[in-house]
Motif scaffolding. Structure first.
Motif, short mmCIF file in Angstrom:
data_model
loop_
_atom_site.label_atom_id
_atom_site.label_comp_id
_atom_site.label_asym_id
_atom_site.label_seq_id
_atom_site.Cartn_x
_atom_site.Cartn_y
_atom_site.Cartn_z
N PRO A 57 0.84 -1.20 0.00
CA PRO A 57 0.00 0.00 0.00
C PRO A 57 0.88 1.26 0.00
O PRO A 57 1.99 1.24 0.53
N ALA A 58 0.35 2.34 -0.59
CA ALA A 58 1.14 3.58 -0.71
C ALA A 58 1.64 4.05 0.65
O ALA A 58 2.77 4.53 0.79
N GLU A 59 0.81 3.86 1.70
CA GLU A 59 1.20 4.33 3.04
C GLU A 59 2.41 3.56 3.55
O GLU A 59 3.22 4.07 4.33
N VAL A 60 2.51 2.30 3.14
CA VAL A 60 3.65 1.48 3.57
C VAL A 60 4.89 1.87 2.77
O VAL A 60 5.99 2.01 3.34
N ALA A 61 4.72 2.11 1.48
CA ALA A 61 5.86 2.53 0.65
C ALA A 61 6.43 3.85 1.18
O ALA A 61 7.65 4.01 1.31
N GLU A 62 5.53 4.76 1.55
CA GLU A 62 5.98 6.06 2.09
C GLU A 62 6.76 5.85 3.39
O GLU A 62 7.79 6.47 3.62
N TYR A 63 6.25 4.98 4.23
CA TYR A 63 6.90 4.74 5.52
C TYR A 63 8.30 4.14 5.32
O TYR A 63 9.26 4.53 5.98
N ILE A 64 8.40 3.22 4.38
CA ILE A 64 9.70 2.58 4.10
C ILE A 64 10.71 3.65 3.67
O ILE A 64 11.85 3.67 4.12
N THR A 65 10.24 4.57 2.82
CA THR A 65 11.12 5.64 2.35
C THR A 65 11.49 6.59 3.49
O THR A 65 12.66 6.89 3.73
N GLU A 66 10.44 7.02 4.24
CA GLU A 66 10.67 7.97 5.36
C GLU A 66 11.70 7.42 6.35
O GLU A 66 12.56 8.13 6.83
N GLN A 67 11.56 6.13 6.65
CA GLN A 67 12.39 5.53 7.70
C GLN A 67 13.69 4.94 7.17
O GLN A 67 14.50 4.43 7.93
N GLY A 68 13.83 4.94 5.84
CA GLY A 68 15.05 4.39 5.25
C GLY A 68 15.19 2.90 5.48
O GLY A 68 16.31 2.38 5.61
N LEU A 69 14.06 2.19 5.53
CA LEU A 69 14.12 0.74 5.77
C LEU A 69 14.63 -0.01 4.55
O LEU A 69 14.43 0.43 3.42
#
Ligand code: NAP
Length: 227
Positions: free
Chosen positions: A177-189
């Motif tokens: 989901p877009a919200e998960v993709a954003e979180y991965i980017t934000e957190q540098g996972l």
């Protein structure tokens, strides 16, 4: 009340998991599917598992818009390794009288007989293995009638592939989901030098980031007392 208990590492949660939960909910007539991200192990094989706080947050974000999905942190909050028998005990205590269907990857169910208190796991829950079409289940030895198998084409997506794609800089749009993709980017996972591991230990790992520090994401507002 018929509850699905969707157990997994969810590192990260992806569209395949969401489709699997939705399909299981439909086929088994479940009122709700509760995603339960695992706590420990911090290390799996040669791989460091991402901190529980990140995996939990991604589950919350991925499921927020579906009133039939919820997230429980019982496995994240319980110290020590995650055993499904404990997951089922905690959720049974929080939902007395509910029928529980434990849903996970068919591969993961293979070892069921070696799991802690396997008899109790089998007594407490219907077992549901979700798998991609064509997958042949290695008999877990509990009898075919004890395990319900559901083919889910979307499970061609895997968390391993998503982590690899992020590492290579390949897109993950529409796979999570877009919200998960954003979180991965934000957190540098999942970057080669990602700091999403567990060096800080479980104490730090269970502090969900601001705004998602609730025990359970349940759009109806009903709390989960085991959370
Ligand atoms: P895993 O070995 O990391 O996963 C095995 C396969 O199943 C992978 O292909 C994985 O794909 C898939 N998978 C895992 N969870 C899934 C889910 N909910 N829906 C669809 N596919 C799924 O499995 P795990 O995450 O460690 O364990 C799964 C569950 O079994 C957890 O709840 C865990 O606590 C429980 N378990 C309990 C015991 C015990 O009580 N002793 C032992 C082992 C596992 P993805 O990587 O794409 O998810």
């Amino acid at each position: 009340m018929r509850l699905g208990v969707m157990g997994g590492t969810f590192d990260p949660i992806h569209v395949g998991h969401l489709v699997a939960a939705s399909e299981a909910g439909f086929l088994l007539g479940l009122d709700e599917v509760i995603f339960v991200p695992t706590g420990q192990p911090w290390q799996k094989g040669h791989r460091q598992v991402t901190a529980a706080s990140h995996r939990l947050t991604m589950c919350l974000r991925a499921t927020a818009d579906n009133p039939r999905f919820a997230v429980s942190r019982v496995d994240v909050d319980r110290p020590g390794p995650t055993y499904t028998v404990d997951t089922l005990r905690d959720l049974a205590a929080a939902h007395p009288g509910a029928h529980l269907a434990f849903i996970t990857g068919a591969d993961a169910l293979r070892g069921i007989l070696t799991w802690r208190d396997a008899d109790e796991v089998l007594r407490r829950a219907q077992l549901v293995g979700v798998t991609r079409p064509g997958h042949v289940l290695v008999d877990p030895g509990v009898g075919a009638d004890r395990v319900t198998l559901i083919d889910v084409p979307a499970l061609a997506i895997s968390s391993t592939d998503i982590r690899d794609r992020v590492r290579r800089g390949a897109p993950i749009d529409y796979l999570v989901p877009a919200e998960v993709a954003e979180y991965i980017t934000e957190q540098g996972l999942y970057q080669p030098d990602a700091g999403g591991g567990v060096a800080a230990g479980l104490g730090a790992a269970i502090e969900a980031p601001a705004g998602v520090g609730v025990a359970v994401n349940h759009p109806s507002g009903r709390g989960d007392s085991a959370g």
